[in-house]
Scaffold this motif. Sequence first.
Motif, PDB file in Angstrom:
ATOM      1  N   LEU A  50       0.824  -1.206   0.000  1.00 29.57           N
ATOM      2  CA  LEU A  50       0.000   0.000   0.000  1.00 29.57           C
ATOM      3  C   LEU A  50       0.860   1.259   0.000  1.00 29.57           C
ATOM      4  O   LEU A  50       0.555   2.221  -0.713  1.00 29.57           O
ATOM      5  CB  LEU A  50      -0.945  -0.009   1.204  1.00 29.57           C
ATOM      6  CG  LEU A  50      -2.045  -1.065   1.161  1.00 29.57           C
ATOM      7  CD1 LEU A  50      -2.726  -1.184   2.511  1.00 29.57           C
ATOM      8  CD2 LEU A  50      -3.050  -0.743   0.061  1.00 29.57           C
ATOM      9  N   LEU A  51       1.921   1.253   0.783  1.00 31.77           N
ATOM     10  CA  LEU A  51       2.825   2.399   0.800  1.00 31.77           C
ATOM     11  C   LEU A  51       3.486   2.599  -0.562  1.00 31.77           C
ATOM     12  O   LEU A  51       3.623   3.738  -1.031  1.00 31.77           O
ATOM     13  CB  LEU A  51       3.890   2.232   1.887  1.00 31.77           C
ATOM     14  CG  LEU A  51       3.428   2.578   3.290  1.00 31.77           C
ATOM     15  CD1 LEU A  51       4.443   2.089   4.317  1.00 31.77           C
ATOM     16  CD2 LEU A  51       3.218   4.081   3.423  1.00 31.77           C
ATOM     17  N   ALA A  52       3.894   1.520  -1.186  1.00 28.65           N
ATOM     18  CA  ALA A  52       4.522   1.624  -2.503  1.00 28.65           C
ATOM     19  C   ALA A  52       3.529   2.134  -3.547  1.00 28.65           C
ATOM     20  O   ALA A  52       3.889   2.913  -4.431  1.00 28.65           O
ATOM     21  CB  ALA A  52       5.089   0.268  -2.919  1.00 28.65           C
ATOM     22  N   HIS A  53       2.288   1.705  -3.433  1.00 25.55           N
ATOM     23  CA  HIS A  53       1.272   2.071  -4.423  1.00 25.55           C
ATOM     24  C   HIS A  53       0.750   3.497  -4.229  1.00 25.55           C
ATOM     25  O   HIS A  53       0.569   4.233  -5.201  1.00 25.55           O
ATOM     26  CB  HIS A  53       0.117   1.067  -4.360  1.00 25.55           C
ATOM     27  CG  HIS A  53      -0.835   1.189  -5.493  1.00 25.55           C
ATOM     28  ND1 HIS A  53      -0.574   0.680  -6.748  1.00 25.55           N
ATOM     29  CD2 HIS A  53      -2.057   1.769  -5.563  1.00 25.55           C
ATOM     30  CE1 HIS A  53      -1.595   0.935  -7.543  1.00 25.55           C
ATOM     31  NE2 HIS A  53      -2.513   1.593  -6.851  1.00 25.55           N
ATOM     32  N   TYR A  54       0.475   3.882  -2.990  1.00 25.07           N
ATOM     33  CA  TYR A  54      -0.134   5.186  -2.721  1.00 25.07           C
ATOM     34  C   TYR A  54       0.819   6.186  -2.067  1.00 25.07           C
ATOM     35  O   TYR A  54       0.756   7.376  -2.349  1.00 25.07           O
ATOM     36  CB  TYR A  54      -1.358   5.031  -1.800  1.00 25.07           C
ATOM     37  CG  TYR A  54      -2.442   4.170  -2.355  1.00 25.07           C
ATOM     38  CD1 TYR A  54      -3.190   4.573  -3.447  1.00 25.07           C
ATOM     39  CD2 TYR A  54      -2.736   2.937  -1.781  1.00 25.07           C
ATOM     40  CE1 TYR A  54      -4.199   3.779  -3.958  1.00 25.07           C
ATOM     41  CE2 TYR A  54      -3.750   2.143  -2.283  1.00 25.07           C
ATOM     42  CZ  TYR A  54      -4.480   2.567  -3.365  1.00 25.07           C
ATOM     43  OH  TYR A  54      -5.478   1.774  -3.867  1.00 25.07           O
ATOM     44  N   GLY A  55       1.653   5.718  -1.166  1.00 25.72           N
ATOM     45  CA  GLY A  55       2.443   6.619  -0.331  1.00 25.72           C
ATOM     46  C   GLY A  55       3.622   7.280  -1.006  1.00 25.72           C
ATOM     47  O   GLY A  55       4.030   8.367  -0.600  1.00 25.72           O
ATOM     48  N   LEU A  56       4.187   6.639  -2.028  1.00 31.63           N
ATOM     49  CA  LEU A  56       5.353   7.238  -2.687  1.00 31.63           C
ATOM     50  C   LEU A  56       5.013   8.570  -3.339  1.00 31.63           C
ATOM     51  O   LEU A  56       5.811   9.508  -3.298  1.00 31.63           O
ATOM     52  CB  LEU A  56       5.925   6.272  -3.736  1.00 31.63           C
ATOM     53  CG  LEU A  56       6.570   5.009  -3.177  1.00 31.63           C
ATOM     54  CD1 LEU A  56       7.061   4.119  -4.320  1.00 31.63           C
ATOM     55  CD2 LEU A  56       7.718   5.354  -2.244  1.00 31.63           C
ATOM     56  N   ASP A  57       3.827   8.668  -3.927  1.00 33.17           N
ATOM     57  CA  ASP A  57       3.403   9.913  -4.573  1.00 33.17           C
ATOM     58  C   ASP A  57       2.861  10.940  -3.589  1.00 33.17           C
ATOM     59  O   ASP A  57       2.756  12.111  -3.932  1.00 33.17           O
ATOM     60  CB  ASP A  57       2.326   9.623  -5.627  1.00 33.17           C
ATOM     61  CG  ASP A  57       2.844   8.795  -6.782  1.00 33.17           C
ATOM     62  OD1 ASP A  57       4.071   8.797  -7.011  1.00 33.17           O
ATOM     63  OD2 ASP A  57       2.022   8.144  -7.449  1.00 33.17           O
ATOM     64  N   ARG A  58       2.503  10.497  -2.378  1.00 33.04           N
ATOM     65  CA  ARG A  58       1.884  11.403  -1.384  1.00 33.04           C
ATOM     66  C   ARG A  58       2.560  11.244  -0.022  1.00 33.04           C
ATOM     67  O   ARG A  58       1.934  10.846   0.953  1.00 33.04           O
ATOM     68  CB  ARG A  58       0.391  11.075  -1.259  1.00 33.04           C
ATOM     69  CG  ARG A  58      -0.369  10.924  -2.562  1.00 33.04           C
ATOM     70  CD  ARG A  58      -1.111  12.125  -3.079  1.00 33.04           C
ATOM     71  NE  ARG A  58      -1.827  12.945  -2.179  1.00 33.04           N
ATOM     72  CZ  ARG A  58      -3.139  12.884  -1.948  1.00 33.04           C
ATOM     73  NH1 ARG A  58      -3.861  11.959  -2.518  1.00 33.04           N
ATOM     74  NH2 ARG A  58      -3.702  13.739  -1.142  1.00 33.04           N
TER      75      ARG A  58
END
Length: 93
Positions: A50-58
Amino acid sequence: MEMSRADPKGLIRESYSIEGITAPECRSIFLDWALSIAMDTDQPEALRALLAHYGLDRPDHPMTAVLTAGLTAPSKPARRGGRMGRVEPGERR
């Protein structure tokens, strides 16, 4: 890990799309997420996905902080006092 397995109800995805969401709201959503994933799902692996999918951009989003905190191991509880904390094992009366 596929997003459908890491976030089966889409709770984390939705939290990233809510304008002005706060950290307490993210923690509440996280609790609901934790209760909704399948028992055989590796929770740390799901959090990393989830962090790789959503958190990297935000990186400044409150949910990113909550997901990151979810990866840290809980601290061991300190002794809280009382008689049971003072009695030696096997000395119960």
